[in-house]
Design a protein around this motif. Structure first.
Motif, PDB file in Angstrom:
ATOM      1  N   SER A   4       0.838  -1.212   0.000  1.00  0.00           N
ATOM      2  CA  SER A   4       0.000   0.000   0.000  1.00  0.00           C
ATOM      3  C   SER A   4       0.872   1.262   0.000  1.00  0.00           C
ATOM      4  CB  SER A   4      -0.912   0.022   1.228  1.00  0.00           C
ATOM      5  OG  SER A   4      -1.739  -1.101   1.253  1.00  0.00           O
ATOM      6  N   ILE A   5       1.970   1.216   0.761  1.00  0.00           N
ATOM      7  CA  ILE A   5       2.890   2.360   0.811  1.00  0.00           C
ATOM      8  C   ILE A   5       3.509   2.597  -0.569  1.00  0.00           C
ATOM      9  CG2 ILE A   5       5.092   3.190   1.765  1.00  0.00           C
ATOM     10  CD1 ILE A   5       4.291   1.699   4.387  1.00  0.00           C
ATOM     11  N   TRP A   6       3.983   1.488  -1.217  1.00  0.00           N
ATOM     12  CA  TRP A   6       4.591   1.618  -2.549  1.00  0.00           C
ATOM     13  C   TRP A   6       3.561   2.126  -3.564  1.00  0.00           C
ATOM     14  CZ3 TRP A   6       9.401   2.123  -3.607  1.00  0.00           C
ATOM     15  CH2 TRP A   6      10.374   1.513  -2.809  1.00  0.00           C
ATOM     16  N   ALA A   7       2.342   1.573  -3.505  1.00  0.00           N
ATOM     17  CA  ALA A   7       1.285   2.015  -4.429  1.00  0.00           C
ATOM     18  C   ALA A   7       0.994   3.499  -4.235  1.00  0.00           C
ATOM     19  CB  ALA A   7       0.014   1.189  -4.205  1.00  0.00           C
ATOM     20  N   GLY A   8       0.962   3.947  -2.980  1.00  0.00           N
ATOM     21  CA  GLY A   8       0.734   5.368  -2.684  1.00  0.00           C
ATOM     22  C   GLY A   8       1.847   6.251  -3.222  1.00  0.00           C
ATOM     23  N   MET A   9       3.095   5.810  -3.063  1.00  0.00           N
ATOM     24  CA  MET A   9       4.239   6.585  -3.572  1.00  0.00           C
ATOM     25  C   MET A   9       4.198   6.706  -5.094  1.00  0.00           C
ATOM     26  SD  MET A   9       7.214   5.090  -1.066  1.00  0.00           S
ATOM     27  CE  MET A   9       8.575   5.827  -1.952  1.00  0.00           C
ATOM     28  N   ILE A  10       3.841   5.590  -5.777  1.00  0.00           N
ATOM     29  CA  ILE A  10       3.743   5.618  -7.245  1.00  0.00           C
ATOM     30  C   ILE A  10       2.628   6.549  -7.683  1.00  0.00           C
ATOM     31  CG2 ILE A  10       3.150   4.209  -9.264  1.00  0.00           C
ATOM     32  CD1 ILE A  10       4.562   1.845  -7.775  1.00  0.00           C
ATOM     33  N   LEU A  11       1.490   6.475  -7.002  1.00  0.00           N
ATOM     34  CA  LEU A  11       0.340   7.324  -7.340  1.00  0.00           C
ATOM     35  C   LEU A  11       0.673   8.800  -7.152  1.00  0.00           C
ATOM     36  CD1 LEU A  11      -2.632   7.235  -8.224  1.00  0.00           C
ATOM     37  CD2 LEU A  11      -3.262   7.165  -5.803  1.00  0.00           C
ATOM     38  N   ILE A  12       1.337   9.125  -6.044  1.00  0.00           N
ATOM     39  CA  ILE A  12       1.731  10.517  -5.782  1.00  0.00           C
ATOM     40  C   ILE A  12       2.702  11.011  -6.854  1.00  0.00           C
ATOM     41  CG2 ILE A  12       3.051  11.993  -4.195  1.00  0.00           C
ATOM     42  CD1 ILE A  12       1.824  10.265  -1.894  1.00  0.00           C
ATOM     43  N   GLY A  24       6.526  12.678 -18.561  1.00  0.00           N
ATOM     44  CA  GLY A  24       7.488  11.974 -19.429  1.00  0.00           C
ATOM     45  C   GLY A  24       8.731  11.587 -18.654  1.00  0.00           C
ATOM     46  N   ALA A  25       9.204  12.509 -17.797  1.00  0.00           N
ATOM     47  CA  ALA A  25      10.393  12.235 -16.978  1.00  0.00           C
ATOM     48  C   ALA A  25      10.103  11.123 -15.977  1.00  0.00           C
ATOM     49  CB  ALA A  25      10.834  13.501 -16.248  1.00  0.00           C
ATOM     50  N   VAL A  26       8.873  11.096 -15.452  1.00  0.00           N
ATOM     51  CA  VAL A  26       8.481  10.037 -14.514  1.00  0.00           C
ATOM     52  C   VAL A  26       8.536   8.679 -15.212  1.00  0.00           C
ATOM     53  CG1 VAL A  26       6.584   9.099 -13.121  1.00  0.00           C
ATOM     54  CG2 VAL A  26       7.051  11.548 -13.080  1.00  0.00           C
ATOM     55  N   GLY A  27       8.006   8.637 -16.453  1.00  0.00           N
ATOM     56  CA  GLY A  27       8.033   7.394 -17.239  1.00  0.00           C
ATOM     57  C   GLY A  27       9.450   6.946 -17.548  1.00  0.00           C
ATOM     58  N   ASN A  28      10.306   7.907 -17.951  1.00  0.00           N
ATOM     59  CA  ASN A  28      11.712   7.575 -18.248  1.00  0.00           C
ATOM     60  C   ASN A  28      12.442   7.070 -17.006  1.00  0.00           C
ATOM     61  OD1 ASN A  28      11.419   8.336 -20.905  1.00  0.00           O
ATOM     62  ND2 ASN A  28      12.118  10.435 -20.573  1.00  0.00           N
ATOM     63  N   ALA A  29      12.160   7.700 -15.862  1.00  0.00           N
ATOM     64  CA  ALA A  29      12.795   7.279 -14.607  1.00  0.00           C
ATOM     65  C   ALA A  29      12.352   5.865 -14.228  1.00  0.00           C
ATOM     66  CB  ALA A  29      12.443   8.254 -13.493  1.00  0.00           C
ATOM     67  N   ALA A  30      11.080   5.557 -14.469  1.00  0.00           N
ATOM     68  CA  ALA A  30      10.566   4.217 -14.155  1.00  0.00           C
ATOM     69  C   ALA A  30      11.268   3.159 -15.010  1.00  0.00           C
ATOM     70  CB  ALA A  30       9.059   4.158 -14.370  1.00  0.00           C
ATOM     71  N   ILE A  31      11.447   3.465 -16.305  1.00  0.00           N
ATOM     72  CA  ILE A  31      12.111   2.516 -17.219  1.00  0.00           C
ATOM     73  C   ILE A  31      13.577   2.338 -16.824  1.00  0.00           C
ATOM     74  CG2 ILE A  31      12.873   2.176 -19.617  1.00  0.00           C
ATOM     75  CD1 ILE A  31      10.198   3.625 -20.414  1.00  0.00           C
ATOM     76  N   ALA A  32      14.257   3.463 -16.533  1.00  0.00           N
ATOM     77  CA  ALA A  32      15.674   3.403 -16.143  1.00  0.00           C
ATOM     78  C   ALA A  32      15.848   2.617 -14.842  1.00  0.00           C
ATOM     79  CB  ALA A  32      16.234   4.818 -15.985  1.00  0.00           C
TER      80      ALA A  32
END
Length: 198
Positions: A4-12, A24-32
């Motif tokens: 739940s904590i991880w899901a909340g952090m991703i949502l925020i 876009g930067a969030v998406g690139n950071a997730a892929i990296a």
């Protein structure tokens, strides 16, 4: 809870990225980050396989048994009520050796088996299974404080992320884990003596 904590952090992060115009930067950071996680896992699998192989060689060659005999006086002192033929002793020793070598993930299976054996073969026959025994609590403290002479996992992490001298943490880790282990053992012995006099 943790999920739940991880899901909340991703949502925020996503909401902040949309509101800030940086999705876009969030998406690139997730892929990296996903790529780095895979690289790190491959590195750790190699190191884990190497050390687990060494542990298996030590076991089959009888070295682990010799280390167990060497550590036997310490195990008897830290667990005075634990009989010498108790099945948990070998798992406790394996856990201690793995922790000394900085192999926390290799120590975990032995630690779980030690706890299972302590539960299956209680020292006190009238033990209430809803309450942890003194031996369980002492072992948990010893496992968490974990004296480390060679912090293999930390060295691997530092090497993976390009540290100039990955092994420079060896001495600070030895000092920190020595202090934590001494404090943990002293506390357990103090509680043990306190209960004896109460």
């Amino acid at each position: 809870m943790l999920s739940s904590i991880w899901a909340g952090m991703i949502l925020i992060s996503v909401i902040y990225g949309i509101g800030n115009g940086t999705i876009g930067a969030v998406g690139n950071a997730a892929i990296a980050s996903a790529r780095e996680a895979v690289d790190l896992c491959i590195t750790m699998i190699g190191i884990m396989s190497f050390w687990m192989g060494l542990m298996e060689v030590a076991k089959k060659s009888g070295l682990l048994e010799k280390i167990e005999k060497f550590l036997s006086p310490f195990v008897s002192w830290i667990f005075p009520k634990l009989p010498k033929n108790h099945p948990a002793r070998s798992y406790i020793t394996t856990n201690i050796v793995a922790n000394i070598l900085g192999l926390g993930w290799a120590a975990t299976p032995a630690g779980l088996q030690a706890m299972e054996e302590l539960a299956k073969h209680p020292i006190n026959p009238g033990w209430d299974q809803t309450i942890a025994t003194d031996e369980m609590c002492t072992f948990l403290v010893l496992n968490i404080s974990s004296l480390q002479l060679i912090p293999v996992t930390i060295i691997a992490f530092r090497s993976q992320f390009g540290a100039g001298n990955p092994s420079s943490v060896v001495f600070p880790a030895m000092v920190a884990t020595s202090v934590s282990t001494i404090v943990g053992v002293v506390y357990c012995k103090w509680k043990e003596n306190k209960e004896a006099f109460d």
